[in-house]
Every structure is written in structure tokens, then in C-alpha cells.
Design a protein around this motif. Structure first.
Motif, PDB file in Angstrom:
ATOM      1  N   LYS A 187      -2.153  29.676 -39.272  1.00  0.00           N
ATOM      2  CA  LYS A 187      -3.235  30.398 -38.624  1.00  0.00           C
ATOM      3  C   LYS A 187      -4.577  29.783 -38.933  1.00  0.00           C
ATOM      4  O   LYS A 187      -5.440  29.637 -38.050  1.00  0.00           O
ATOM      5  CB  LYS A 187      -3.185  31.855 -39.058  1.00  0.00           C
ATOM      6  N   ARG A 193      -5.011  26.670 -36.860  1.00  0.00           N
ATOM      7  CA  ARG A 193      -5.333  26.936 -35.470  1.00  0.00           C
ATOM      8  C   ARG A 193      -6.793  27.348 -35.302  1.00  0.00           C
ATOM      9  O   ARG A 193      -7.415  27.059 -34.275  1.00  0.00           O
ATOM     10  CB  ARG A 193      -4.424  28.020 -34.928  1.00  0.00           C
ATOM     11  N   GLU A 194      -7.352  28.036 -36.301  1.00  0.00           N
ATOM     12  CA  GLU A 194      -8.744  28.432 -36.190  1.00  0.00           C
ATOM     13  C   GLU A 194      -9.685  27.244 -36.189  1.00  0.00           C
ATOM     14  O   GLU A 194     -10.761  27.298 -35.593  1.00  0.00           O
ATOM     15  CB  GLU A 194      -9.081  29.380 -37.343  1.00  0.00           C
ATOM     16  N   GLU A 247     -17.583  29.404 -30.119  1.00  0.00           N
ATOM     17  CA  GLU A 247     -16.742  30.244 -29.280  1.00  0.00           C
ATOM     18  C   GLU A 247     -15.395  30.390 -29.961  1.00  0.00           C
ATOM     19  O   GLU A 247     -14.849  29.407 -30.485  1.00  0.00           O
ATOM     20  CB  GLU A 247     -16.552  29.617 -27.878  1.00  0.00           C
ATOM     21  N   PRO A 248     -14.836  31.542 -29.957  1.00  0.00           N
ATOM     22  CA  PRO A 248     -13.513  31.716 -30.566  1.00  0.00           C
ATOM     23  C   PRO A 248     -12.466  30.966 -29.762  1.00  0.00           C
ATOM     24  O   PRO A 248     -12.641  30.707 -28.568  1.00  0.00           O
ATOM     25  CB  PRO A 248     -13.294  33.236 -30.518  1.00  0.00           C
ATOM     26  N   PRO A 249     -11.383  30.586 -30.397  1.00  0.00           N
ATOM     27  CA  PRO A 249     -10.350  29.828 -29.670  1.00  0.00           C
ATOM     28  C   PRO A 249      -9.762  30.580 -28.504  1.00  0.00           C
ATOM     29  O   PRO A 249      -9.347  29.977 -27.520  1.00  0.00           O
ATOM     30  CB  PRO A 249      -9.301  29.562 -30.753  1.00  0.00           C
ATOM     31  N   ALA A 250      -9.732  31.912 -28.572  1.00  0.00           N
ATOM     32  CA  ALA A 250      -9.148  32.669 -27.455  1.00  0.00           C
ATOM     33  C   ALA A 250     -10.019  32.616 -26.206  1.00  0.00           C
ATOM     34  O   ALA A 250      -9.527  32.801 -25.086  1.00  0.00           O
ATOM     35  CB  ALA A 250      -8.917  34.131 -27.881  1.00  0.00           C
ATOM     36  N   LYS A 251     -11.321  32.352 -26.379  1.00  0.00           N
ATOM     37  CA  LYS A 251     -12.232  32.315 -25.235  1.00  0.00           C
ATOM     38  C   LYS A 251     -12.449  30.852 -24.820  1.00  0.00           C
ATOM     39  O   LYS A 251     -13.474  30.234 -25.064  1.00  0.00           O
ATOM     40  CB  LYS A 251     -13.554  32.975 -25.615  1.00  0.00           C
ATOM     41  N   PHE A 252     -11.439  30.264 -24.178  1.00  0.00           N
ATOM     42  CA  PHE A 252     -11.515  28.852 -23.776  1.00  0.00           C
ATOM     43  C   PHE A 252     -12.219  28.727 -22.423  1.00  0.00           C
ATOM     44  O   PHE A 252     -12.385  29.716 -21.702  1.00  0.00           O
ATOM     45  CB  PHE A 252     -10.109  28.242 -23.724  1.00  0.00           C
ATOM     46  N   LYS A 290     -12.699  28.108 -18.666  1.00  0.00           N
ATOM     47  CA  LYS A 290     -11.844  28.296 -17.512  1.00  0.00           C
ATOM     48  C   LYS A 290     -12.320  27.433 -16.338  1.00  0.00           C
ATOM     49  O   LYS A 290     -13.397  26.851 -16.372  1.00  0.00           O
ATOM     50  CB  LYS A 290     -11.819  29.771 -17.111  1.00  0.00           C
TER      51      LYS A 290
END
Length: 235
Positions: free
Chosen positions: A43, A46-47, A60-65, A67
């Protein structure tokens, strides 16, 4: 450097140095790890997968890639055009409007055209350079042609007066006539062997050359056979 001298002592076997091996590699991490520690390590990896600094805060957090088409400018919603002053075409005439009929001009174009041509001034053409008949040397032979003609006549007179000549005897004339007749017979034989159909330019050209040679030989034979006095110029 002088070579080492041979010696019997060099045959004595020498002891080989002992090879010291480096120590065994051991990792600085512990060799035992449980499942929870493994998941936490993945984990954390991945961060920091988006080139973030260890322990730092990501932009930016990894979840907010990013688009597709996210950075493109947003255009306003299309609507009806707003013009301060719209250009419009003239309206179509209605069925009740009647065109003006019977408009006739009172001008006589034939008479007006005739008057304009009568009163017009004629065009002036410069004919000073075109009237060659008014030149003082019109119709005369140019000076350079007269000089060339006189020079040719002088050269001919000098050639006749300076070149030694002798009269051709009858024996020489008969021999020359005989040679010309023999040559005429050879050319005539070649002319008689020509084919009837002259379907190629080469055959036509060959026939014209033979006819020209025969005509010239006949003229020379006729000239020598008349008995006129002939002078032979010695080269």
C-alpha cells in the motif's frame, strides 16, 4: 631490462597464496515478515507510485487520475446568434405590385453615332520612318555589295591571267569522252537495276542521285563532243 638468468632453484615449487572469499551477502531487512506487514508495504508503494516524494504530500491522490478530455476548454452552450444589425436582402415583390411598362428612350442612337464619328478627330500616325521611298539611297545597290562584286571580278581576272593554261588536244578530248561514256554506262546499269516500286525514302533518294549523275555526264559528253576550243588550267 635484462632477462632473468636461469637457475635450478626456479624448479622448486612455490607455495600458492590462499584465496580469501568475501563474506556472504545478508539483507538488511528481516527475513521473516507476516501477511499484514506485506500488505502495508504494498500500500505504501502504491501511494508513491506517481513519483511522489517519500513521506511527502501528493498534489492529487492516486484515485483521482487524469481522465480523457479533462484539460480541454469548455465551450458555452450554443444558442441563437445575437447581432446588433442583421443584413437582410430586399424583399420579393408581391403579386399586387406591377412593373413599369413602356419605358422607351427618345435618343436616336444611329444619328448620335454618326455625329460622334463626324466630329471625331482622325488619329495621327507617324509615317516618317515607314516612307522608305523618300530616302535618298532608295533603289540603289548597297556599298558593301558593290565592293564584294568588284573584289570577285578582280580575283577571277587574276586567276585567268596568272594561271598557266594549255589547249586540250583532240586525243585528250577523245580519251576523256571515252572515260565519261564508260562511267555513264556504269551509272546507267545501276539505274536500270533499281526496283519498280520505290516504297522507301532510301530507294527514292538513290534514284534521284543516279538521275542527277546521268544528266551531268550527258552534259559533259555533249560539251566535249562539239569540237569547241578548250583550255586546261594547270594547277
Amino acid at each position: 631490462m635484462e632477462p632473468e638468468a636461469e637457475s635450478i632453484y626456479s624448479l622448486i615449487p612455490r607455495p600458492q597464496p590462499a584465496v580469501i572469499k568475501p563474506g556472504r551477502y545478508r539483507s538488511k531487512h528481516p527475513g521473516t515478515i507476516n501477511a499484514r506487514q506485506f500488505v502495508m508495504g504494498v500500500k505504501q508503494a502504491r501511494e508513491h507510485a506517481t513519483f511522489g516524494l517519500p513521506g511527502g504530500q501528493l498534489a492529487e491522490p492516486p484515485a483521482k487520475f487524469l481522465k480523457s478530455h479533462q484539460k480541454e476548454p469548455l465551450l458555452p452552450t450554443p444558442g441563437p446568434p445575437h447581432h446588433e444589425r442583421m443584413l437582410r436582402k430586399s424583399s420579393v415583390p408581391s403579386r399586387t405590385e406591377k412593373p413599369q411598362m413602356g419605358l422607351v428612350s427618345q435618343k436616336n442612337f444611329v444619328t448620335a453615332n454618326a455625329i460622334e464619328n463626324i466630329l471625331a478627330k482622325p488619329k495621327v500616325h507617324d509615317t516618317s520612318e515607314r516612307l522608305y521611298i523618300l530616302k535618298p539611297d532608295f533603289g540603289e545597290v548597297p556599298a558593301y555589295l558593290q565592293r564584294n562584286r568588284e573584289q570577285i571580278q578582280q580575283e577571277r581576272q587574276q586567276a585567268v591571267t596568272m594561271a598557266p593554261s594549255s589547249e586540250m588536244s583532240m586525243q585528250e578530248r577523245e580519251e576523256l569522252v571515252g572515260q565519261l561514256k564508260e562511267k555513264w554506262a556504269v551509272v546507267n546499269e545501276a539505274y536500270q537495276k533499281l526496283p519498280f516500286s520505290l516504297d522507301t525514302p532510301t530507294k527514292k533518294r538513290r534514284k534521284e542521285e543516279l538521275e542527277k549523275q546521268l544528266g551531268q555526264l550527258e552534259k559533259d559528253i555533249k560539251l566535249l563532243s562539239r569540237g569547241d576550243r578548250l583550255l586546261v588550267v594547270d594547277d
